[in-house]
Design an enzyme around this catalytic site. Structure first.
Site, short mmCIF file in Angstrom:
data_model
loop_
_atom_site.label_atom_id
_atom_site.label_comp_id
_atom_site.label_asym_id
_atom_site.label_seq_id
_atom_site.Cartn_x
_atom_site.Cartn_y
_atom_site.Cartn_z
N ARG A 13 -24.47 12.04 26.40
CA ARG A 13 -25.28 12.58 27.33
C ARG A 13 -25.05 12.07 28.75
O ARG A 13 -24.73 12.74 29.76
CB ARG A 13 -26.56 12.31 27.09
CG ARG A 13 -27.66 13.10 27.89
CD ARG A 13 -28.97 12.99 27.10
NE ARG A 13 -29.57 11.84 27.36
CZ ARG A 13 -30.81 11.30 26.71
NH1 ARG A 13 -31.38 12.40 26.23
NH2 ARG A 13 -31.18 9.96 27.11
N CYS A 19 -5.83 -6.67 4.81
CA CYS A 19 -7.32 -6.76 5.40
C CYS A 19 -8.04 -7.76 4.99
O CYS A 19 -9.07 -8.12 5.84
CB CYS A 19 -7.84 -5.39 5.66
SG CYS A 19 -6.79 -3.97 6.33
N ALA A 47 0.85 -1.20 -0.12
CA ALA A 47 -0.11 0.13 0.13
C ALA A 47 0.83 1.23 0.03
O ALA A 47 0.68 2.00 -0.88
CB ALA A 47 -0.96 0.04 1.34
#
Length: 460
Positions: free
Chosen positions: A449, A47, A13
């Site tokens: 939250r 992968c 890559a």
């Protein structure tokens, strides 16, 4: 005027992305590119190997984005089955050997790119070299494992290690019809998660028929008379029968060449670069991919995080800089996703132990919800854990374990981490809603939250 010479060490890559980008920016008359790759394949998806092994991907070549022949057609002198043995930095040359003929030669360079990748960790244990013991990092490794699975008459597999590679390979072997045992040293699988979240993965793996043994320290691979693996022994005295053994302990940077050449390495052994991916202290040497350390934007320190997404970005940055442009790679927040059968696993940012190591005071919040509206057909459970800095409320990390549609929610958290948002700001995010996609309050917002309440309760 003679063309500049670019030498790339490593053909996957990062290396080939760099070569291709440099070629797009500079023609063959301006830049000669020579790339060395020790394996047979280039520009492939490592992968995807577990899914090829497991049969979901039927053809090996489906994992290859660009073949050696395609790179050569674009003006790159790509030499496969050729291993670089030595970097002569003062002389600006590399020594390489053709692994088929044994022939060695020197190649000069004006600019050098190191993209040597990573290698599977192979502990120094008795029997580790036995037939049927496999580490998985490259397509060549995957090909050897499939060959071993096809030759083996038995159907028992032991996976050593329960990180991303170990868990994904365990699933692949289940799809192959193997009885799978996973041995790992930690309290829970997936050490990239906190133990409480790893416990969810453990329960799911056991429910899928994968025997998962925690706290198991492997001390020996037992062999038969023909030198094939027959069992894995642990420190407790247990022996786990195995017709094939897969090492999923993780990977380490492949940087022996760099070390011998005196290039700077970090704590994990990865190469150290600046934001342009230039090796520190070197004017014309770049490095990228799984052989480098990158800046963790949340913790503020360098880490080795080997992922194809990073490697491709590194290559683009390097190729742009080598080709006369300018680009930088600012760092990462540590985002990763995986799955084991129907269970999705995701994390980004810091775990509890990462935050402690960075000297941060933090609070945690864990919530359980569903991936869709609870009344919508097929709703699946989903657990979200969130870390926030105690005083400021800055988001520090998120971990997610759940059914279909859970894992990619981590991308919201990754963006929030990159932007340096607080959990209070995350609560206010305008996320998409419809019953097939989420509850009215998305689980990430519910967790934020609850984290806001924890920050307020903790005070200064």
């Amino acid at each position: 005027m003679a063309a500049e010479r670019l030498v790339v060490v490593g053909g996957d890559a990062a290396g080939m992305s760099a070569a291709s980008q440099a070629r797009r920016l500079k023609g063959t008359g301006e830049l000669e590119i020579t790339a060395f790759e020790r394996g047979h394949f280039t520009s492939y998806s490592a992968c995807g190997i577990p899914y090829w092994v497991g049969g979901q991907v039927t053809e090996r070549d489906d994992l290859i984005a660009r073949t050696p022949e395609e790179h050569r057609a674009r003006g790159i002198d790509l030499r496969t089955r050729t291993e670089v043995l030595e970097l002569d930095l003062p002389g600006r040359r590399v020594r390489a050997r053709n692994l088929d003929s044994g022939e060695e030669s020197w190649t000069g360079w004006d600019k050098l790119v190191l993209a040597t990748g990573a290698r599977p960790v192979r502990p120094k244990l008795p029997g580790i070299g036995a037939h049927g013991v496999h580490g998985i990092q490259s397509l060549d490794d995957g090909q050897r494992l499939i060959g071993s699975l096809e030759r083996t008459e038995g159907r028992r597999a032991v996976v050593v290690g329960a990180g991303y590679i170990g868990v994904e390979m365990a699933e692949a072997l289940v799809h192959r019809g193997y009885e799978v045992t996973v041995l790992h040293r930690g309290p829970q699988p997936m050490a990239t998660l906190d133990p409480d979240m790893g416990g969810l993965v453990h329960s799911a793996m056991n429910a899928m028929g994968i025997v998962t043994v925690s706290g198991a320290e492997v001390v020996k691979i037992l062999e038969d008379e023909e030198g094939r693996a027959r069992a894995v022994a642990t420190a407790s005295g247990e022996e786990y029968p195995a017709d094939v053994v897969v090492l999923g302990i993780g990977v380490e940077p492949r940087t022996s060449l760099a070390r011998e050449a005196g290039l700077p390495l970090g704590e994990s052994g990865g190469l150290l670069t600046d934001l342009s991916m230039r090796v520190r202290g070197q004017e014309d040497v770049w490095a990228g991919g799984d052989c480098v350390e990158v800046l963790d934007l949340v913790a503020g320190r360098n880490r080795h995080i080997p992922l194809g997404t990073h490697a491709n970005k590194h290559g683009q940055v390097i190729g742009s800089n080598v080709g006369g442009g300018y680009a930088t790679f600012p760092g990462v927040v540590g985002t990763a996703v995986s799955k084991v059968c129907d269970l999705e696993i995701a994390r980004t940012g810091l775990r509890e132990k990462d935050a402690l190591a960075a000297g941060l005071r933090f609070v945690t919040a864990t919530i359980r919800s569903t991936n869709t509206a609870g009344y919508y057909p097929g709703a699946a459970e989903m657990t979200v854990k969130m870390l926030a800095e105690r005083r400021t409320g800055r988001l520090l990390g998120v971990q997610i374990v759940g059914g279909a549609g859970s894992a990619k929610r981590v991308d919201v958290a990754a963006v929030a981490l990159t932007a340096g948002m607080t959990v209070e700001q995350v609560v206010a995010l305008d996320l998409g809603y419809a019953p097939p996609f989420s509850p009215v309050w998305d689980p990430v917002l519910v967790a934020a939250r609850k984290a806001v309440s924890a920050v307020r309760a903790a005070g200064v």
